[in-house]
Write an enzyme that holds these catalytic residues in place. Structure first.
Site: not given
Lengths: 419, 116, 476
Positions: C40, C46, C49, C335-336
């Protein structure tokens, strides 16, 4: 800073021919800068025959053709750097150059010939879905591995793209003991020479699948198969026509792109269609003293034409350094109705040679058509053509004497056969 | 007996039909110029090809080679096999004979690049 | 017997390893791939956040904001590429403004700094390429971009320098408690450890479910991307999002730290945990949706497309982080914003493990690491000096990215064993020709430096062999 009258970027067929012509035109101080380990460029790996019919009247292999030019360069004692890459060219014609021997240096050139060639379009440019396993090579990379390094990428091969490199590699892999299962071509016609279709595919019973493309790639570590499908007139895959072909190698021969990053750094204007510099009849770019020739200018199919064109660029560069020609009346050239572009894009109606060869490609195949050059609504010249195909570059000689005095644009068109 | 072939003379790629009787081409149809007729007559009776490839040298490098002139098409794979078996020593220069009289064709295989 | 066995060499696993290497512990990280950063972590947006998206109070919100705040300093300490470029979340209709304002409020609750809503001209002044259909946008100045390979490799190298062992090509199959420790059965034999830290990405639930009462199920969520040529990297300067949906943050348009333009991801759940195949439909969706934000994207400049898997959990929308069973620590469902959170998760888990083991800090821990020199970014004098010192830096191998023999050799000496390993460490083959010209040359360097034959080289480990043999070999 090191100074040179003429820097030639690239020691392939274009750079070599330009250097020879510039020396013949009287220029002494020339430097060829080649990033590879040998002069000759891509010809070194093009070991098949078929080069030089126009230039030497015989069919040479790529290395043989290149060697004739390399020998001339050696005989003329034109200096060259190998394993040396130009990183940047600025607007003042200062080249930043790096190499094992030279280190990082700058060279001030009075004139520059751009002869960097082209690169192959990668898989990504086609957005072929599927996995990204090992065993997918562009045809030229595979050609290098097989012909220069002596390694076989795989033994069960599918080739996408029926341009000449793809066809040549189909035969090459077959003669090395691989099985080429198919050559797929998305267009309804092949971009390759008829001779190559017969002698590279038909001779070995390799199927050429027209209007067909790769719609999926399978295999995680290594490629295991590809899915081919037929496409409609808009090149969209037709559902239900998919066919899975097991393979360990997929070769891509899907187009060549002029490599103009350095041209851009020098401020040279590019043509949106060719991807190469906009040039005049002397092959001068938009930056004074910078000339372009060969596949960096537009992608050729015959090296003979590259050599001829590069000779013109070399002579023009020598002329620029030794005695600049005075600018006259600019006449724009453009393609319309099937003529996709022209090289050169403009000519100097006063300073030009008596005849200038204008080269271009057509957008689709035509039979029984004619090529026409128009000055406004006046037909300057009409050349009947039994056959025109996008895969073959056309050469259209324009005579200086035929250009009307009040003409500012010459338009090239395809006149289609009456239905 | 008739044979279908594609003319290689130009991009037209005319589909030729040649009638062969007792090893001689009697008629060629489908051609639009003389080149097609000539091509069909030769291709049906005695097709010839120049074979190019590589040979591995004794020192492990590869060198490109060709048949000096064309050889019978039927012998292409035999010639390619002969390429596979040869192990010439350096130096080699363009035109040097790598295999003499390959596969009894009377044609030599020569180097097409220089290896010092 | 190891004190700690870390499972998984992605961004989180390497961050845990690096933070744990501050302590006097005998530790090892096992990775099923041939290198770090092969799951992942290698195929994502990339993005660092800002943290306005995660629901307040969740682990996602906490670690996102913490990670985002840590990232700049970490990028200096470990010398990886990072740029705070800011982000815009686009709103196309007045009717959607409540959702944009909600995002704004959520960001404030998560303590994201500098958020503001921009309108019309102010917006297009910042980003002239935006669609004129954009009504308003949430501007997040703290959003940033990072090199995921650079970050993960940096963490790995620093952990290794500080004593953590790494074992590749080692897949953990089962795990069991044996007395006071764990016996971990791997594809390359059994390993024993007092503590296990699982950072196994989409495979994390397999380990978890062997040891924990509450069961989780990972649903790999595929995201497809298109990467455009560097000449398009300035089309936008900030990361351009659209309003998020239940499936994720939607399709973004962003420059990368290396100056390319990245479009994606899609979001499609799949059962397969290994397949990262792209699909025609997915790539079409990327193209069409990205064009809503930035019309006229030059899709003919796409140089590659790829897919990655996010480790989404069926049972929760949040991360699962902590000691899930006695001496079994994990980061599950990352995950994100996983990449952003990785440094903070690493720090948190390392502290928890160290406390549990009562480990003492090392006196000689070295927190710094230098990257392979980036010749293309050096000024002329510095570069000339380096080339004079080592001529291999003067020999350009990858022409598109301008990567020298010296950089590639160093990448190999630092652990690259495959073409992709070299590519991730120094970008050779990452450019517009996608390795067409340099692959054979990089292969020759790998052979030379590793002392292996060409036939043994792979693209990315496993069975991804690059050539099938030498020509003429059958007859030799």
């Amino acid at each position: 800073m090191k100074k040179v009258q003429l820097a030639i970027v690239g020691g392939g067929p274009a750079g070599l021919a330009a250097a020879i012509a510039a020396r013949e035109a009287g220029l002494q101080d020339i430097l060829i800068i080649e990033r590879g380990e040998a002069l000759g460029g891509i010809l070194g790996q093009c070991i098949h025959a078929g080069f030089g019919l126009h230039t030497f009247g015989q069919e040479l292999t790529g290395p043989e053709y290149a060697q004739r030019f390399i020998d001339r360069v050696e005989d003329m004692k034109i200096p060259y750097l190998l394993g040396t890459m130009v990183l940047d060219i600025n607007e003042n014609k200062v080249l930043t150059v790096t190499g094992r021997e030279t280190g990082l240096i700058q060279i001030q050139a009075e004139a520059i010939v751009l002869a960097m060639g082209c690169r192959e379009r990668p898989r990504g440019a086609l957005n072929i879905p599927g996995t990204r396993p090992a065993g997918i090579y562009s045809a030229g990379t595979a050609q290098r591995l097989v012909n220069l390094e002596g390694y076989l990428p795989g033994k069960n091969v599918v080739i996408l793209g029926s341009g000449d490199i793809g066809l040549i590699m189909a035969r090459r892999m077959t003669l090395e003991g691989a099985k080429v299962h198919a050559v797929a071509e998305v267009m309804p016609y092949s971009g390759g020479l008829k001779r190559n279709i017969v002698q590279c595919l038909d001779d070995f019973n390799i199927p050429l699948l027209l209007s067909t493309t790769v719609v999926d790639i399978q295999g995680r570590g290594h490629i295991e198969s590809v899915t081919l499908a037929q496409v409609d007139e808009r090149r969209k895959p037709i559902p239900g026509t998919e066919k899975v072909i097991p393979c360990d190698t997929l070769l891509l021969s899907v187009g060549l792109l002029p490599e103009n990053e350095l041209s851009l750094s020098a401020g040279v204007a590019l043509d949106g269609v060719t991807g190469g510099p906009v040039v005049g009849d002397d092959l001068a770019t938009s930056v004074p003293g910078v000339f372009a020739c060969g596949n960096v200018l537009h992608v050729h199919d015959l090296v003979d034409f590259v050599s001829e064109e590069a000779g013109r660029a070399g002579r023009s560069a020598a002329e620029y350094v030794l005695h600049r020609r005075s600018a006259g009346r600019t006449v724009a050239l453009r393609g319309k109705n099937g003529v996709r572009y022209t090289v050169p894009q403009h000519i100097d109606a006063d300073a030009m040679a008596d005849t200038v060869t204008v080269r271009f490609r057509v957008g689709q195949p035509y039979r029984g058509a004619a090529l026409c050059a128009w000055a406004g609504d006046r037909l300057i010249r009409r050349i009947p053509k039994r056959i025109l195909t996008p895969g073959e570059m056309e050469s259209f000689p324009i005579r200086k004497a035929d250009i009307p005095a009040d003409c500012d644009t010459i338009t090239f068109t395809v006149e289609e056969a009456a239905q | 007996m008739t044979r279908q072939l594609t003319c290689i003379g130009c991009p037209m790629g005319c589909q030729l039909t040649a009638t062969v009787e007792n090893g001689v081409v009697t008629t060629v149809t489908g051609n639009t110029c003389k080149r097609g007729d000539d091509y069909a007559r030769k291709e049906c009776v005695a097709p010839m090809r120049t074979v190019t490839g590589t040979v591995r040298m004794a020192d492990g490098r590869v060198v490109s080679v060709r048949t000096r002139t064309d050889v019978p098409k039927a012998k292409m794979f035999d010639v390619a096999e002969a390429f596979n078996r040869a192990r010439p020593a350096a130096p080699l220069h363009i035109g040097d004979v790598v295999i003499a009289d390959v596969c009894g064709t009377g044609v030599d295989v020569v180097a097409t690049s220089n290896r010092e | 017997m190891y004190d700690v066995l870390i499972v998984g060499g992605g961004a989180v696993g390497c961050a845990v390893a690096r933070e744990l290497s501050r302590y006097q512990l005998n530790m090892c990280l096992v990775e099923r791939g041939e290198d770090v950063c092969v799951g992942t972590s290698k195929a994502n947006s990339a993005i660092v956040h800002a943290g306005f998206d995660a629901a307040p109070g969740t682990l996602k919100a906490r670690f996102n904001v913490e990670g985002s705040e840590m990232m700049e300093d970490l990028s200096r300490e470990l010398d990886f590429d990072y740029r705070r470029n800011g982000a815009l979340v686009l709103c196309f209709h007045e009717a959607d403004m409540p959702r944009l304002r909600e995002l704004h409020q959520r960001g404030k609750k998560n303590h994201v700094q500098g958020l503001e809503i921009l309108w019309g001209d102010a917006l297009r002044k910042k980003e002239p390429a935006l669609s004129d259909k954009v009504y308003a946008a949430l501007y997040a100045p703290t959003s940033a971009i990072v090199c995921p390979f650079g970050m993960t490799v940096a963490l790995y190298e620093n952990a290794r320098k500080n004593g953590c062992q790494f074992q590749f090509d080692t897949a953990v199959e089962t795990i069991e408690r044996t007395g006071d420790h764990f016996t971990v059965h791997t594809s390359r034999g059994d390993m024993a450890a007092r503590v296990v830290v699982s950072c196994a990405g989409v495979h994390g639930d397999t380990l978890h479910n062997q040891l924990c009462h509450k069961q989780y199920h990972t649903v790999p969520r595929r995201g497809e991307y298109c990467l455009l040529d560097k000449k398009d990297g300035k089309i936008v300067d900030r990361t351009i999002f659209q309003l998020p949906s239940a499936m994720g943050k939607g399709i973004l348009v962003t420059p990368t730290v290396h100056g390319n333009l990245l479009l994606g991801p899609t979001a499609a759940d799949q059962e397969d945990r290994d397949s990262v195949a792209t699909t025609a439909a997915g790539l079409d969706t990327v193209t069409a949706t990205a064009a809503l934000s930035v019309p006229g994207l030059p899709m003919r400049d796409v140089i590659t497309s790829f897919a990655g898997l996010r480790a989404h959990l069926a049972e929760t929308d949040d991360f699962v982080i902590g000691e899930s069973a006695e001496n079994f620590f994990e980061a599950l469902g990352i995950e994100s914003p996983g990449l952003t959170s990785a440094p903070a998760i690493g720090q948190y888990l390392a502290k928890a493990v160290a406390e549990k083991l009562r480990a003492a800090e090392k006196a000689d821990f070295d927190p710094t690491r230098r990257d392979i020199p980036h010749l293309r970014e050096m000024d002329f004098e510095a570069r000339a000096a380096l080339v004079a010192e080592n001529p291999a830096y003067g020999n350009v191998i990858c022409r598109c990215e301008g990567i020298s023999e010296g950089e590639i050799v160093e990448a190999i000496h630092r652990g690259a064993r495959s073409l992709d390993g070299v590519k991730r460490r120094c970008r050779a083959g990452m450019g517009r020709c996608q390795g067409g010209f340099c692959s054979p040359k990089v292969m020759a360097l790998l052979c030379r430096e590793l002392g292996v034959p060409m036939e043994a080289l792979t693209k990315s480990g496993g069975g991804s062999y690059l050539v099938q043999g030498m020509t003429k070999e059958a007859q030799a």
